[in-house]
Scaffold this motif. Sequence first.
Motif, mmCIF file in Angstrom:
data_model
loop_
_atom_site.group_PDB
_atom_site.id
_atom_site.type_symbol
_atom_site.label_atom_id
_atom_site.label_comp_id
_atom_site.label_asym_id
_atom_site.label_seq_id
_atom_site.Cartn_x
_atom_site.Cartn_y
_atom_site.Cartn_z
ATOM 1 N N GLY A 1 0.859 -1.236 -0.177
ATOM 2 C CA GLY A 1 0.192 0.128 0.032
ATOM 3 C C GLY A 1 0.883 1.165 0.097
ATOM 4 N N CYS A 2 2.258 1.081 0.092
ATOM 5 C CA CYS A 2 2.934 2.494 0.190
ATOM 6 C C CYS A 2 3.296 2.486 -1.324
ATOM 7 C CB CYS A 2 4.189 2.132 0.931
ATOM 8 S SG CYS A 2 3.817 2.152 2.921
ATOM 9 N N SER A 3 4.335 3.383 -1.350
ATOM 10 C CA SER A 3 4.712 3.715 -3.041
ATOM 11 C C SER A 3 5.045 2.552 -3.881
ATOM 12 C CB SER A 3 6.099 4.516 -2.931
ATOM 13 O OG SER A 3 6.267 4.917 -4.291
ATOM 14 N N THR A 4 4.462 2.205 -5.048
ATOM 15 C CA THR A 4 4.694 1.252 -5.917
ATOM 16 C C THR A 4 5.609 1.730 -7.221
ATOM 17 O OG1 THR A 4 2.456 0.661 -5.465
ATOM 18 C CG2 THR A 4 3.506 -0.299 -7.740
ATOM 19 N N LEU A 5 6.484 0.898 -7.540
ATOM 20 C CA LEU A 5 7.255 1.022 -8.378
ATOM 21 C C LEU A 5 6.638 0.652 -10.048
ATOM 22 C CD1 LEU A 5 10.064 1.695 -9.797
ATOM 23 C CD2 LEU A 5 10.924 -0.431 -9.352
ATOM 24 N N VAL A 6 6.555 1.522 -10.925
ATOM 25 C CA VAL A 6 5.853 1.133 -12.201
ATOM 26 C C VAL A 6 7.177 1.209 -13.126
ATOM 27 C CG1 VAL A 6 4.289 1.464 -14.080
ATOM 28 C CG2 VAL A 6 3.765 1.669 -11.627
ATOM 29 N N VAL A 7 7.656 0.070 -13.589
ATOM 30 C CA VAL A 7 8.588 0.093 -14.594
ATOM 31 C C VAL A 7 8.174 -0.125 -16.191
ATOM 32 C CG1 VAL A 7 10.906 -1.103 -15.400
ATOM 33 C CG2 VAL A 7 10.107 -0.847 -13.013
ATOM 34 N N PHE B 1 6.123 5.491 -8.429
ATOM 35 C CA PHE B 1 7.436 6.025 -8.817
ATOM 36 C C PHE B 1 7.701 5.237 -10.363
ATOM 37 C CE2 PHE B 1 11.950 6.088 -9.525
ATOM 38 C CZ PHE B 1 12.191 7.150 -8.985
ATOM 39 N N MET B 2 7.723 5.992 -11.355
ATOM 40 C CA MET B 2 7.594 5.632 -12.531
ATOM 41 C C MET B 2 9.181 5.451 -13.127
ATOM 42 S SD MET B 2 4.593 5.354 -13.406
ATOM 43 C CE MET B 2 4.658 5.023 -15.082
ATOM 44 N N LEU B 3 9.707 4.373 -13.804
ATOM 45 C CA LEU B 3 10.976 4.105 -14.448
ATOM 46 C C LEU B 3 10.849 3.694 -15.558
ATOM 47 C CD1 LEU B 3 14.020 4.209 -13.605
ATOM 48 C CD2 LEU B 3 13.789 1.648 -12.750
ATOM 49 N N ASN B 4 11.485 4.210 -16.412
ATOM 50 C CA ASN B 4 11.616 3.827 -17.937
ATOM 51 C C ASN B 4 12.958 3.179 -18.010
ATOM 52 O OD1 ASN B 4 8.984 4.959 -18.850
ATOM 53 N ND2 ASN B 4 10.084 7.033 -18.883
ATOM 54 N N VAL B 5 12.952 1.881 -18.771
ATOM 55 C CA VAL B 5 14.241 1.340 -18.837
ATOM 56 C C VAL B 5 14.133 1.298 -20.359
ATOM 57 C CG1 VAL B 5 15.436 -0.888 -18.498
ATOM 58 C CG2 VAL B 5 13.928 0.078 -16.670
ATOM 59 N N GLY B 6 15.436 1.836 -20.811
ATOM 60 C CA GLY B 6 15.438 1.640 -22.328
ATOM 61 C C GLY B 6 16.066 0.455 -23.002
ATOM 62 N N ASP B 7 16.664 0.649 -23.825
ATOM 63 C CA ASP B 7 17.216 -0.530 -24.706
ATOM 64 C C ASP B 7 18.598 -1.041 -24.108
ATOM 65 O OD1 ASP B 7 15.070 -0.620 -26.909
ATOM 66 O OD2 ASP B 7 16.311 1.192 -27.846
ATOM 67 N N GLU B 8 19.015 -0.279 -23.287
ATOM 68 C CA GLU B 8 20.525 -0.799 -22.569
ATOM 69 C C GLU B 8 20.113 -2.002 -21.845
ATOM 70 O OE1 GLU B 8 19.167 1.934 -22.191
ATOM 71 O OE2 GLU B 8 19.019 2.502 -19.907
ATOM 72 N N SER C 1 17.430 -5.376 -11.283
ATOM 73 C CA SER C 1 18.177 -4.329 -11.547
ATOM 74 C C SER C 1 17.251 -3.111 -11.615
ATOM 75 C CB SER C 1 18.776 -4.583 -13.184
ATOM 76 O OG SER C 1 18.942 -3.657 -13.684
ATOM 77 N N ALA C 2 16.066 -3.034 -12.298
ATOM 78 C CA ALA C 2 15.081 -2.012 -12.202
ATOM 79 C C ALA C 2 14.857 -1.522 -10.689
ATOM 80 C CB ALA C 2 13.712 -2.348 -12.706
ATOM 81 N N ILE C 3 14.811 -2.544 -9.679
ATOM 82 C CA ILE C 3 14.638 -2.063 -8.252
ATOM 83 C C ILE C 3 15.728 -1.189 -7.778
ATOM 84 C CG2 ILE C 3 14.468 -2.894 -5.974
ATOM 85 C CD1 ILE C 3 12.803 -5.312 -7.091
ATOM 86 N N ARG C 4 16.982 -1.748 -8.177
ATOM 87 C CA ARG C 4 18.372 -1.052 -7.850
ATOM 88 C C ARG C 4 18.355 0.360 -8.419
ATOM 89 N NH1 ARG C 4 20.576 -6.437 -8.376
ATOM 90 N NH2 ARG C 4 20.818 -7.278 -6.492
ATOM 91 N N GLN C 5 17.961 0.424 -9.614
ATOM 92 C CA GLN C 5 18.002 1.703 -10.325
ATOM 93 C C GLN C 5 17.112 2.601 -9.717
ATOM 94 O OE1 GLN C 5 17.697 1.838 -14.571
ATOM 95 N NE2 GLN C 5 18.743 -0.318 -14.650
ATOM 96 N N ALA C 6 15.830 2.186 -9.375
ATOM 97 C CA ALA C 6 14.703 3.049 -8.721
ATOM 98 C C ALA C 6 15.407 3.597 -7.230
ATOM 99 C CB ALA C 6 13.355 2.283 -8.651
ATOM 100 N N LEU C 7 15.777 2.670 -6.630
ATOM 101 C CA LEU C 7 16.272 3.105 -5.349
ATOM 102 C C LEU C 7 17.250 4.105 -5.529
ATOM 103 C CD1 LEU C 7 16.339 -0.285 -3.619
ATOM 104 C CD2 LEU C 7 14.655 1.526 -3.139
#
Length: 106
Positions: free
Chosen positions: A48-54, A98-105, A79-85
């Motif tokens: 129920g706290c902040s959600t990460l959307v990748v 929290f929105m995180l866009n992960v590119g082609d890399e 990897s996405a969790i570590r980047q978001a943190l």
Amino acid sequence: MVINKRGSRPIVVDGTCYRWLVRRKPTYSQGLTWSPLSFAVERTDSPGCSTLVVRLASAHAGNWMNAAASPVLPSAVASAIRQALERGWQPDHPGSPFMLNVGDEE
């Protein structure tokens, strides 16, 4: 936003337990490949706290255009969790997703 336990998968990143979920059916825009594949992550001890959307660069596997798609691997989720943190996501504080866009890399 709370991630349903049914259909979600657990993952432990750096000693912290999370739950992640990829939507089974594509949304309308994902089905037409207008928007990319995405998944949601939350801490299991503070639902129920902040959600990460990748948002990934690939298409949803269930898209209707037969576009090439790749599966979401647990290593990519970690990897996405570590980047978001690193970018300021605070999973144990209430707030908007929290929105995180992960590119082609990735």
